[in-house]
Design a protein around this motif. Structure first.
Motif, PDB file in Angstrom:
ATOM      1  N   MET A   1       0.844  -1.191   0.000  1.00  0.00           N
ATOM      2  CA  MET A   1       0.000   0.000   0.000  1.00  0.00           C
ATOM      3  C   MET A   1       0.879   1.241   0.000  1.00  0.00           C
ATOM      4  SD  MET A   1      -1.645   2.635   1.813  1.00  0.00           S
ATOM      5  CE  MET A   1      -0.727   2.364   3.294  1.00  0.00           C
ATOM      6  N   TYR A   2       0.575   2.150  -0.907  1.00  0.00           N
ATOM      7  CA  TYR A   2       1.347   3.376  -1.026  1.00  0.00           C
ATOM      8  C   TYR A   2       0.994   4.338   0.092  1.00  0.00           C
ATOM      9  CZ  TYR A   2       2.496   8.047  -2.721  1.00  0.00           C
ATOM     10  OH  TYR A   2       2.949   9.331  -2.819  1.00  0.00           O
ATOM     11  N   PHE A   3       2.014   4.985   0.675  1.00  0.00           N
ATOM     12  CA  PHE A   3       1.793   6.016   1.686  1.00  0.00           C
ATOM     13  C   PHE A   3       2.656   7.209   1.304  1.00  0.00           C
ATOM     14  CE2 PHE A   3       1.778   8.103   5.794  1.00  0.00           C
ATOM     15  CZ  PHE A   3       0.495   7.823   6.256  1.00  0.00           C
ATOM     16  N   PRO A   4       2.059   8.404   1.129  1.00  0.00           N
ATOM     17  CA  PRO A   4       2.812   9.546   0.618  1.00  0.00           C
ATOM     18  C   PRO A   4       3.892  10.013   1.577  1.00  0.00           C
ATOM     19  CG  PRO A   4       0.605  10.199   1.300  1.00  0.00           C
ATOM     20  CD  PRO A   4       0.643   8.710   1.348  1.00  0.00           C
ATOM     21  N   ASP A   5       5.044  10.375   1.013  1.00  0.00           N
ATOM     22  CA  ASP A   5       6.178  10.809   1.828  1.00  0.00           C
ATOM     23  C   ASP A   5       5.873  12.083   2.604  1.00  0.00           C
ATOM     24  OD1 ASP A   5       7.690   8.673   0.975  1.00  0.00           O
ATOM     25  OD2 ASP A   5       8.647   9.778  -0.665  1.00  0.00           O
ATOM     26  N   ASP A   6       5.126  13.009   1.987  1.00  0.00           N
ATOM     27  CA  ASP A   6       4.862  14.264   2.690  1.00  0.00           C
ATOM     28  C   ASP A   6       3.984  14.047   3.919  1.00  0.00           C
ATOM     29  OD1 ASP A   6       2.695  13.601   1.130  1.00  0.00           O
ATOM     30  OD2 ASP A   6       2.346  15.620   0.359  1.00  0.00           O
ATOM     31  N   LEU A   7       3.035  13.120   3.840  1.00  0.00           N
ATOM     32  CA  LEU A   7       2.208  12.818   5.006  1.00  0.00           C
ATOM     33  C   LEU A   7       3.016  12.108   6.078  1.00  0.00           C
ATOM     34  CD1 LEU A   7      -0.423  12.759   6.531  1.00  0.00           C
ATOM     35  CD2 LEU A   7      -1.152  10.803   5.133  1.00  0.00           C
ATOM     36  N   LEU A   8       3.878  11.175   5.665  1.00  0.00           N
ATOM     37  CA  LEU A   8       4.713  10.479   6.633  1.00  0.00           C
ATOM     38  C   LEU A   8       5.653  11.458   7.338  1.00  0.00           C
ATOM     39  CD1 LEU A   8       5.554   7.837   7.927  1.00  0.00           C
ATOM     40  CD2 LEU A   8       7.112   7.450   6.007  1.00  0.00           C
ATOM     41  N   ASP A   9       6.249  12.370   6.600  1.00  0.00           N
ATOM     42  CA  ASP A   9       7.124  13.375   7.207  1.00  0.00           C
ATOM     43  C   ASP A   9       6.349  14.251   8.185  1.00  0.00           C
ATOM     44  OD1 ASP A   9       9.235  12.429   5.718  1.00  0.00           O
ATOM     45  OD2 ASP A   9       9.065  13.963   4.154  1.00  0.00           O
ATOM     46  N   PHE A  10       5.112  14.587   7.842  1.00  0.00           N
ATOM     47  CA  PHE A  10       4.288  15.412   8.713  1.00  0.00           C
ATOM     48  C   PHE A  10       3.971  14.673  10.008  1.00  0.00           C
ATOM     49  CE2 PHE A  10       0.486  17.662  10.114  1.00  0.00           C
ATOM     50  CZ  PHE A  10       0.789  18.991   9.825  1.00  0.00           C
ATOM     51  N   ILE A  11       3.664  13.384   9.898  1.00  0.00           N
ATOM     52  CA  ILE A  11       3.384  12.572  11.082  1.00  0.00           C
ATOM     53  C   ILE A  11       4.601  12.533  12.001  1.00  0.00           C
ATOM     54  CG2 ILE A  11       2.940  10.212  11.866  1.00  0.00           C
ATOM     55  CD1 ILE A  11       1.259   9.842   9.332  1.00  0.00           C
ATOM     56  N   ARG A  12       5.762  12.312  11.425  1.00  0.00           N
ATOM     57  CA  ARG A  12       6.987  12.245  12.223  1.00  0.00           C
ATOM     58  C   ARG A  12       7.282  13.572  12.923  1.00  0.00           C
ATOM     59  NH1 ARG A  12      10.280   9.037   7.522  1.00  0.00           N
ATOM     60  NH2 ARG A  12      10.013   6.909   8.326  1.00  0.00           N
ATOM     61  N   ALA A  13       7.072  14.669  12.212  1.00  0.00           N
ATOM     62  CA  ALA A  13       7.431  15.980  12.756  1.00  0.00           C
ATOM     63  C   ALA A  13       6.478  16.443  13.846  1.00  0.00           C
ATOM     64  CB  ALA A  13       7.465  17.018  11.625  1.00  0.00           C
ATOM     65  N   HIS A  14       5.224  15.935  13.832  1.00  0.00           N
ATOM     66  CA  HIS A  14       4.217  16.457  14.769  1.00  0.00           C
ATOM     67  C   HIS A  14       3.581  15.339  15.594  1.00  0.00           C
ATOM     68  CE1 HIS A  14       4.598  20.279  12.691  1.00  0.00           C
ATOM     69  NE2 HIS A  14       4.458  19.633  11.544  1.00  0.00           N
ATOM     70  N   ARG A  15       4.365  14.320  15.859  1.00  0.00           N
ATOM     71  CA  ARG A  15       3.877  13.142  16.588  1.00  0.00           C
ATOM     72  C   ARG A  15       3.284  13.515  17.939  1.00  0.00           C
ATOM     73  NH1 ARG A  15       2.093   8.866  18.213  1.00  0.00           N
ATOM     74  NH2 ARG A  15       3.166   6.900  18.497  1.00  0.00           N
ATOM     75  N   ASP A  16       3.874  14.443  18.665  1.00  0.00           N
ATOM     76  CA  ASP A  16       3.457  14.781  20.028  1.00  0.00           C
ATOM     77  C   ASP A  16       2.868  16.188  20.116  1.00  0.00           C
ATOM     78  OD1 ASP A  16       4.416  12.291  21.079  1.00  0.00           O
ATOM     79  OD2 ASP A  16       6.454  13.092  20.913  1.00  0.00           O
ATOM     80  N   GLU A  17       2.320  16.677  19.005  1.00  0.00           N
ATOM     81  CA  GLU A  17       1.768  18.023  18.988  1.00  0.00           C
ATOM     82  C   GLU A  17       0.259  17.968  18.763  1.00  0.00           C
ATOM     83  OE1 GLU A  17       2.712  22.290  16.731  1.00  0.00           O
ATOM     84  OE2 GLU A  17       3.785  20.448  16.202  1.00  0.00           O
ATOM     85  N   LEU A  18      -0.482  18.824  19.459  1.00  0.00           N
ATOM     86  CA  LEU A  18      -1.924  18.887  19.266  1.00  0.00           C
ATOM     87  C   LEU A  18      -2.226  19.209  17.802  1.00  0.00           C
ATOM     88  CD1 LEU A  18      -3.018  20.786  22.499  1.00  0.00           C
ATOM     89  CD2 LEU A  18      -3.611  18.429  21.871  1.00  0.00           C
ATOM     90  N   THR A  19      -3.091  18.380  17.208  1.00  0.00           N
ATOM     91  CA  THR A  19      -3.360  18.480  15.768  1.00  0.00           C
ATOM     92  C   THR A  19      -4.846  18.311  15.503  1.00  0.00           C
ATOM     93  OG1 THR A  19      -1.178  17.550  15.273  1.00  0.00           O
ATOM     94  CG2 THR A  19      -2.809  17.521  13.501  1.00  0.00           C
ATOM     95  N   LEU A  20      -5.375  19.131  14.616  1.00  0.00           N
ATOM     96  CA  LEU A  20      -6.745  18.975  14.144  1.00  0.00           C
ATOM     97  C   LEU A  20      -6.707  18.196  12.835  1.00  0.00           C
ATOM     98  CD1 LEU A  20      -9.778  19.690  14.388  1.00  0.00           C
ATOM     99  CD2 LEU A  20      -9.288  21.761  13.056  1.00  0.00           C
TER     100      LEU A  20
END
Length: 366
Positions: A1-20
């Motif tokens: 299953m393909y997972f976009p790099d930009d979304l993965l990078d965003f997840i990594r960068a904001h793992r512990d940050e409040l997100t909507l």
């Protein structure tokens, strides 16, 4: 299953940050229902706002900023996307990421630490495929990527040639009854058959040469020709190949898009079902898979998860735990997918609805 790099990078960068995290469905066919998504979006934001009534003022302010950011980024104002879903993630720190979804998703709104990624996984399919359409006279190869069909090559069978003038005509002087040879019609049929066979061989070679690693192959065109092509392709492609009769030679690229998406969705479901069966066997035979939430969490603790498959029911029953496990697996580079709703590959009611393939066997706790 393909997972976009930009979304993965965003997840990594904001793992512990409040997100909507906001997902918006595509426009339904019924015109009367086309504004329902807006009602659900507004209601979701209002529900979160109510739940934060006793939260610290800085968190309430952060939520309002994120909500305003998401609303400002809606792609079509009051109109949802016509064929795809849409998602937007806005963090308390001011970063945001918006993307179109490969398929339509239900409209949902969540607030908490990190991105809510499971709704994306539910609609994700392969974003690329090698598409081949073939008949006796033509073969067209194209690559499906990011929702568009990009032509690669077009092959044509050679036209019949060098058919002698006496073939099928009355005998000329010196041509007696004892002379035998092919008629013009027979020779033309032989040449057309030979040309079709060469076209088939050329198409086969192009597919093998052009196909990227693990890339799905969709074959359409004339029924007999596409089955012949599938039969001559290497055996290891069988699980990554699908015949698509609806992908007619005359079908334009625009109308072909939903046909390709549906074929990829069906192929992906079959491949995941096969993988569920394989992981079950690995868990029982060689300890190279973990079954259940606790074993999978223990594997995630030591970075041992190579792939993770979970059921939608498991996520709906334990959304926070599954989201955390999914994000940990993704950050470690694992492949993650939702189990297909197929009767021969059920996960609900078994092993907590979770299977994890492991990079290395884990010791069995005593």
């Amino acid at each position: 299953m393909y997972f976009p790099d930009d979304l993965l990078d965003f997840i990594r960068a904001h793992r512990d940050e409040l997100t909507l995290s906001v997902y918006v469905e595509a426009a339904p066919a019924d015109p009367a229902a086309r504004r329902n998504w807006r009602v659900r979006l507004r209601q979701g934001l209002a529900d979160i706002r109510d739940s934060l009534a006793n939260a610290p003022a800085d968190e309430q302010d952060a939520f309002e900023r994120c909500a305003a950011d998401v609303l400002a980024r809606l792609p079509n104002g009051d109109t949802p996307p016509s064929t795809h879903g849409w998602a937007c993630f806005a963090t308390a720190g001011g970063d945001a990421l918006a993307l179109h979804l490969p398929e339509s998703a239900e409209t949902t709104v969540t607030w908490g630490l990190g991105v809510r990624v499971v709704p994306y996984l539910k609609v994700a399919t392969a974003d690329h495929a090698l598409v081949v359409r073939i008949d006796k006279q033509h073969a067209r190869l194209a690559r499906w990527h990011d929702g568009t069909l990009e032509p690669i090559a077009e092959l044509e069978a050679e036209a019949p040639r060098d058919i002698g003038p006496h073939m099928g005509d009355a005998p000329r002087q010196g041509f007696h009854e004892g002379t035998r040879g092919p008629t013009g019609t027979d020779e033309e049929q032989r040449q057309r058959l030979s040309a079709s066979e060469r076209l088939l061989a050329a198409a086969r070679n192009r597919v093998v040469h052009l196909r990227a690693h693990n890339e799905p192959v969709l074959i359409g065109g004339a029924d007999e020709a596409m089955r012949q092509l599938a039969a001559v392709l290497p055996h290891h492609l069988a699980g990554q190949m699908r015949l698509v009769p609806e992908l007619d030679m005359r079908l334009a690229d625009g109308p072909a898009a939903p046909v390709i998406r549906q074929a990829l969705t069906e192929l992906d479901a079959v491949r995941r079902a096969q993988r569920v069966t394989e992981l079950r066997e690995l868990a029982h035979v060689r300890g190279r898979a973990a079954m259940g939430y606790e074993p999978a969490r223990a594997a995630a603790d030591v970075g041992a998860i190579a792939e993770l498959i979970f059921s939608e029911q498991a996520w709906r029953q334990h959304p926070e735990q599954i989201e955390d496990l999914v994000q940990r697996a993704l950050i470690e580079g694992a492949s993650v997918a939702v189990a297909p709703p197929l009767p021969d590959a059920p996960l609900d009611g078994e092993a907590d609805g979770i299977l994890a393939g492991l990079r290395f066997p884990l010791p069995v706790p005593r």
